[in-house]
Structure formats: structure tokens, C-alpha cells
Design an enzyme around this catalytic site. Structure first.
Site: not given
Ligand code: NAP
Length: 684
Positions: A261, A300
Site C-alpha cells: 500500500e 495516504c
Molecule cells: P516509509 O518511509 O516508506 O516507511 C514505512 C515503513 O517502512 C516504516 O515502518 C519504515 O520503518 C519501514 N521501512 C523503511 N525502510 C525500510 C526498508 N528498507 N525495508 C523495510 N521497511 C522499511 O513511509 P512513511 O514515511 O512511514 O509513510 C509515509 C508514506 O506512506 C507516504 O508516502 C504515504 O503516501 C504512504 N502511505 C500509504 C498508505 C496506503 O494505505 N497506501 C497509508 C499510509 C501512508 P522506519 O520508520 O523505522 O524507517
């Protein structure tokens, strides 16, 4: 200092080492510290598989649903909830933002609990679709069944909804019998940790069904290395991390299922007919402002691109600017604040960089101010509205500013609107605002394949509408392309996504043993007397009765037509019925056949059968003509115990058969049948 702990293999692990400080989004004070996990994260996988999975799979769907409901009640209890709300303020969330996250998350559990009890059997096997007969004599058939996968699901969550985002993944996995290992996003992990702690301390969940790893991405990678084909990963976050996970060894080589997602440039489209005086124009403006400002735009599903017909561009810009001017940005703990800060200074820098990129194809229309609480350390950012200078500017359709930012995009007609929306490359949701049914239908069908959800907002639905940005547990959440290609929730679809579908072939008797449902052609028990005299506990799947026969006469048909008023020509007009290409003569009413069938199979005296609550799958397979002699074969098809109610549901396979052995009508009669006195809460 609150050092975040992980819950792995049945106990909480407090890290010994110092770690990264997680700061209050508004005050900059340290809320908690995130340190290296003090347990082997991979131990969570083994524990989930060896302890959580077997415990969950021993429970039926209804038993799991009851636990979900109890967890939801626990989370919603006033005292519990307030503890979570207090922490939620630290993330920058206002009280109403927190309501979406905390009450909304518990609401997902409630919704899943209710639906599971209504839609799933009280067993742990789901029969998917109809029996496939594979032989002429019913001696060899097949059914599709869904069973729990014997693995775990690693759930990697985004920072923006630390409770809802966790629970919307946990609920369907739990119901499916799959243990969850939750990896919260660092920024808001303290709130996720607090919610998990409450769930574990409640002792409502079987051990191993829920574990928490407050891990860094590097530590998580070690955990993912230990996954195999029965396991899955559910990821919510940015497209870039989603892409990295797609190439992780676990996914690329070990065939671990991955659901992504990701981010999304969701659109709102004002339809051409929705001029400034229309009700839909007002709804569009209100919804766009709400989506920009709820959770400070860190959603999101938030509206990033607001498409308006060229002729209404100025009016829309004016109305949006006026409405945004009323938004009070400030301390999330202040009840007068409409919008709080972003989650962190780093997130604010990211959004500011995205706005700078967007300005390559857009110009600023409005930038608000912060009214209270900003003493220089908080991650405050006022709402920012841009206007595309070129509707096709690439950045407008590719750059996600994950904050209170949207771009107005003019369009020239339905076709261009559809193409502009599609230029987002696949989104979670789009909303359409207009009253013209043809335009709205053309827009909806034009963009549907690029979206997981489409909301059509006209004035008649405005009061009841759940809004652009609210994913609902009964609807699918997830979109194609850029938004990840994943799918979550969607009612029982979300549960079935965690289960393995297998085609099982064999004799009907074997298939009955596997499914717990009577399969056509399998053995029927006729030695126990009338099955309506048996209690729920005495009754077995396959118990059956073949009734006496009765002749259906023309006088019966006339009398039925007279008493009910159903004088359709096929039952009353000889000449017209003779001309019918289907009947070729007078036929009995289908409902008359059903009524006669009931007269043949019902046991009249007071007994265990309490009520008939409906009929499923009714088909009139052959017309019943005057003079036909019919009888009924009634067989106990499926039993669903309703825990603690003193009765259960029984579905009866019912066939009305004529003198030639042909089936005139086939259906499932649904009844409530009492338990034996003293069992399952039945009165003694
Ligand atoms: P993110 O930076 O991609 O992080 C998401 C999760 O992935 C966090 O738990 C993060 O851990 C983890 N992560 C980071 N690097 C990783 C890696 N290399 N391997 C595995 N996991 C890893 O996103 P975010 O900043 O938390 O959230 C914002 C983004 O999420 C926005 O782009 C938004 O559009 C999207 N979003 C989408 C949805 C949907 O339902 N489609 C819902 C909410 C948000 P750490 O925090 O420890 O780095």
C-alpha cells in the site's frame, strides 16, 4: 526516559542501549527512545509459526471474532482510550485526528468481528463457491476450500496512523488464523507500542497471535530473511520502500507474498455541471479542505490534485482560499486548533522539498499561517494550495507532498479530466462532484480501473457520505500502479487473502468430511426419524427425510391466485400461457410450490426448530404443471453453532422433485434450531 520495548516470543524486551530520541511534534520534547531490539527479531517468526499459528487455528472463525470484539471494547473503554489519546497528541494529531486513528482502529475490529459472525461458518474452513460435479453419477466432485496458511504475516506500517494502520492489518489476519508481527514506523512507534501493550495485557489474544518488533529497517531485514513461502509481508509506506521490498530476497527468491500500500496522488474532480451555485461545488470545496487539513494532510488517501473545469477555476480557487483561511493551525492539544503540526521536522523538510518540486509546474495560490503553539521547535506547516500553470506538468502528477498541500488543476472536458486523473499512475481513491448522471458515470467508469475506490458525491448523498478520505473495513483499500497494486480490507476479501485456496477432489462423502457441509451425492442418514425433531446437538450433517407426495391441481393454482392476488397470466390464462415460449400451458406459482413443499416437510409440533429465517439460492429448475406429483428431499446441509445463544443456524438442502424424478425447485431453507437443554446456554 521511556525506552520502547518489543514483544517477542511471549515477553517484553527492554533494550539496554541508548537509541534515537522520538520527539513531540509540537513541543520538541522527547517522548520515547528507539533503541536496537533486545531480542532476536527472527525469534518472532519461529514463535508465531510454532505457538501463535497453532493456537489460532484451534479456534473457529466465530471464536476469533469474539476475541476481536472484546479487544475493540477494551481499547474503547474510556480510561484505556485516554491513555492512547495522550500519546497521540505527541504525534501532532488533534483530538479529531486521534479519533480517526484510535476509535477508527477499534471500529475496524468491531466491524470485522460482526461481519465474521454473520458471513463465516463457525469452523475454520471456508467453502468457496459451488460444488463442481466431475462425473455424471455424482460419485466424483470437487470443492474449493480456504484454509489458514501455516505462516506469519509481517506488517510494516507507516507513521501516520499508528493504531488504525496496525489494526486494519491485524483484524483480517487474526480472523484468518494467521499471527501478526507488527513493525511500527519509528516516528510514532510509541503509540503503536502502547496499543500493543494494552492488547497483550488484556490476555484476550492467544499467545503468539500478536508480536511487536520496534526494529530499524536493517534489523527488520534480518527478520524478513527468515520468512518462507507460507509467510507474507503487508507493507504500508512510500513507493520507494515498497520497491525495495519487492526486490528483497524473501520476496524475490523465497516466494513470500507481499502486499504493498504505497503513496498516491489522489484526485477530486469537480464535474462540468457543478458551477459555483451548485450544492456539489460546496461539497467539493469542503471535502478538499478537509482532506488537506485532517492529520495535517498526512493521509495516504488525501486529495493531492483538485481538478476543476476551466470555466470554474477562478471560482474554485476563491472558495478554497477563503475556506483554508478559516483553518486554525496550532497546538494539537488546544481544542480550538483545526490542524496540528506534521509528525517531525524531517517530515516537514520532506514536504517543503516536495512543494519546491511541485512549483516547477504550479504557482502558489494560498499559504496559511500558524496561529498558536509554534515556538520554533514544532513541525508546523500551514496549508498550501497551488495552481497548476500547465495541467500536464509532470511534477503535478508525480510528486507527493505528504502534508497539507494540494494543487488545483484545470481541465477542458470529461476526456481530459479522465486522462489527467490517470496521469497519477494509479491511486487509492478519487472523488467526483456533480449532479449530471451521464457525466458522473462517464468519469467514474473512465477512472475506475486506475483506482481502488471511487466516491461519487452528489447533493443527495452529501449528508450520509462517509467522505473521500475514509477507507471503510467493508470496502477494498488499495489501488493499482503507483499506489502499490495491493489490496486490504474489503470485508471478508481481506480475510480470504490470508488463506490458501485449494481445489479438493474426491467422492462426495470425502468432500463432506473435509468441508463439514453436505455435498450433493454424499451419504444421507434416514434412520433417525424426522430431523426437525432433533436438537442442534443431535442433528448431524446429512440427516435427511424424503416426504410423502402430493398432487398439484388446477384448483390449487386457481385458489392460490385468488387468495394472493397473483394472477400472472401463466397461472390463470390458458391461451396466453399456451403461447409462452417457456411454459406452453398453465403452471403453478413458484411460491405455491414452495408452500406445498413446506407443507410436506414441516413437523408441526413444538420442537427444536425455532424459526425459519430465510431461503438461499432458490432456483425453479422446471415448471410445475397441474397434475404433477411432487415430493421433497430435505437434508441437513450445514450447522453453525451460535456461541452461548442456546441455538444455532441450520441450512437444509431442499429439493422439490416431480413424478419423473426431475428437480422442480432447489434451495436452502435457513432455520434456527435449539440446542439440547442445558447446552450452549439453552434453558434446562
Ligand atoms: P516509509 O518511509 O516508506 O516507511 C514505512 C515503513 O517502512 C516504516 O515502518 C519504515 O520503518 C519501514 N521501512 C523503511 N525502510 C525500510 C526498508 N528498507 N525495508 C523495510 N521497511 C522499511 O513511509 P512513511 O514515511 O512511514 O509513510 C509515509 C508514506 O506512506 C507516504 O508516502 C504515504 O503516501 C504512504 N502511505 C500509504 C498508505 C496506503 O494505505 N497506501 C497509508 C499510509 C501512508 P522506519 O520508520 O523505522 O524507517
Amino acid at each position: 526516559m521511556r525506552r520502547l520495548e518489543s514483544y517477542v516470543a511471549g515477553c517484553w524486551h527492554r533494550p539496554a542501549a541508548n537509541g534515537r530520541a522520538l520527539l513531540d511534534a509540537a513541543t520538541g520534547e522527547t517522548v520515547a527512545e528507539l533503541s536496537p531490539v533486545a531480542a532476536d527479531p527472527a525469534a518472532a517468526v519461529a514463535h508465531g509459526r510454532d505457538v501463535g499459528g497453532p493456537a489460532l487455528r484451534e479456534m473457529t472463525f466465530h471464536q476469533r471474532a469474539a476475541r476481536l470484539r472484546d479487544v475493540a471494547k477494551m481499547l474503547l473503554a474510556e480510561e484505556t482510550k485516554e491513555r492512547l489519546y495522550d500519546l497521540s497528541y505527541c504525534t501532532g494529531a488533534t483530538r479529531s485526528d486521534s479519533w480517526i486513528d484510535i476509535d477508527g482502529g477499534a471500529g475496524v475490529l468491531m466491524s470485522y468481528a460482526g461481519r465474521a459472525r454473520r458471513e463465516l461458518p463457525n469452523s475454520n474452513v471456508v467453502v468457496d463457491g459451488a460444488t463442481e460435479p466431475l462425473s455424471r453419477d455424482d460419485s466424483f466432485s470437487a470443492v474449493h476450500v480456504l484454509t489458514s496458511r501455516a505462516g506469519v504475516e509481517v506488517q510494516i506500517n507507516a507513521f501516520n496512523f499508528p493504531v488504525w494502520g496496525m489494526l486494519e492489518k491485524f483484524a483480517p489476519a487474526f480472523l484468518a488464523g494467521v499471527p501478526s508481527i507488527v513493525k511500527p514506523a519509528a516516528e510514532t512507534a510509541y503509540l503503536a507500542e502502547a496499543a500493543v501493550r494494552l492488547m497483550i495485557e488484556s490476555e484476550l489474544l492467544p499467545e503468539g497471535a500478536l508480536q511487536l518488533v520496534c526494529a530499524s529497517p536493517a534489523e527488520l531485514s534480518t527478520l524478513l530473511d527468515s520468512l518462507s513461502g507460507a509467510d507474507s509481508i503487508a507493507f504500508t509506506g512510500s513507493a520507494s520502500v515498497g520497491a525495495a521490498l519487492r526486490s528483497h530476497r524473501a520476496v524475490a527468491e523465497a516466494a513470500v507474498r507481499l502486499n504493498v500500500e504505497a503513496d498516491s496522488l489522489n484526485a477530486a474532480v469537480l464535474a462540468p455541471d457543478a458551477g459555483p451555485d451548485s450544492a456539489e461545488f460546496g461539497v467539493f470545496v469542503a471535502e478538499t479542505v478537509r482532506e488537506m487539513t485532517v492529520k495535517a494532510g498526512q493521509k495516504c488517501t488525501a486529495i493531492r490534485r483538485a481538478l476543476v473545469p476551466r470555466q470554474h477555476l477562478d471560482a474554485a480557487a476563491q472558495a478554497l482560499v477563503a475556506a483554508l483561511g478559516d483553518v486554525a493551525v496550532g497546538d494539537p492539544r488546544d481544542p480550538d486548533s483545526d490542524m496540528g503540526p506534521l509528525v517531525s521536522l524531517a517530515q516537514r523538510s520532506e514536504v517543503q522539498a516536495s512543494v519546491a518540486a511541485l512549483l516547477q509546474g504550479a504557482e502558489p495560490l494560498f499559504e496559511g499561517s500558524v496561529r498558536s503553539g509554534d515556538d520554533g521547535v514544532g513541525a508546523f506547516l500551514a496549508p498550501t494550495l497551488l495552481r497548476a500553470t500547465d495541467p500536464w506538468a509532470e511534477t503535478v502528477h508525480t510528486v507527493e507532498a505528504f502534508g497539507p498541500v494540494a494543487t488545483l488543476v484545470p481541465y477542458a472536458g470529461i476526456t481530459e479530466a479522465t486522462e489527467l486523473v490517470a496521469a497519477g499512475g494509479g491511486s487509492l481513491v478519487a472523488s467526483l462532484y456533480g449532479a449530471d448522471r451521464d457525466d458522473m458515470a462517464a468519469l467514474a467508469l473512465g477512472i475506475a480501473s486506475h483506482h481502488g475506490r471511487v466516491l461519487m458525491a452528489d447533493a443527495s448523498a452529501a449528508a450520509a457520505s462517509t467522505g473521500h478520505g475514509s477507507p471503510l473495513p467493508m470496502l477494498v483499500h488499495g489501488g493499482p500502479g503507483r499506489s502499490g497494486g495491493g489490496q486490504e480490507m474489503g470485508g471478508m476479501r481481506g480475510v480470504f487473502g490470508h488463506m490458501q485456496r485449494s481445489a479438493v477432489q474426491g467422492s462426495p462423502d470425502m468432500l463432506t468430511a473435509v468441508t463439514g457441509e453436505h455435498i450433493a451425492g454424499s451419504r444421507a442418514n434416514r434412520h433417525k426419524g424426522h430431523p426437525f425433531k432433533l436438537t442442534f446437538d443431535e442433528l448431524e450433517v446429512g440427516d435427511s427425510i424424503t416426504t410423502e407426495s402430493r398432487t398439484v391441481t388446477k384448483a390449487d393454482i386457481d385458489a392460490f391466485a385468488e387468495s394472493t392476488g397473483d394472477k400472472f397470466y401463466a397461472h390463470t390464462d390458458e391461451a396466453a400461457a399456451a403461447r409462452s415460449p417457456i411454459f406452453g400451458g398453465i403452471v403453478a406459482h413458484g411460491y405455491l410450490v414452495l408452500s406445498f413443499a413446506a407443507g410436506l416437510f414441516v413437523w408441526p409440533d413444538e420442537g427444536p426448530v425455532l424459526a425459519n429465517y430465510g431461503i438461499d439460492r432458490l432456483r425453479f429448475a422446471k415448471p410445475t404443471y397441474p397434475g404433477d406429483v411432487i415430493h421433497v428431499v430435505l437434508t441437513c446441509k450445514r450447522k453453525t453453532q451460535l456461541d452461548g445463544r442456546g441455538y444455532g443456524e441450520v441450512a437444509w438442502d431442499t429439493r422439490v422433485i416431480n413424478q419423473n424424478g426431475e428437480v422442480n425447485a432447489a434451495y436452502d431453507v435457513l432455520t434456527m434450531v435449539a440446542n439440547t437443554p442445558g447446552r450452549n446456554g439453552a434453558p434446562t
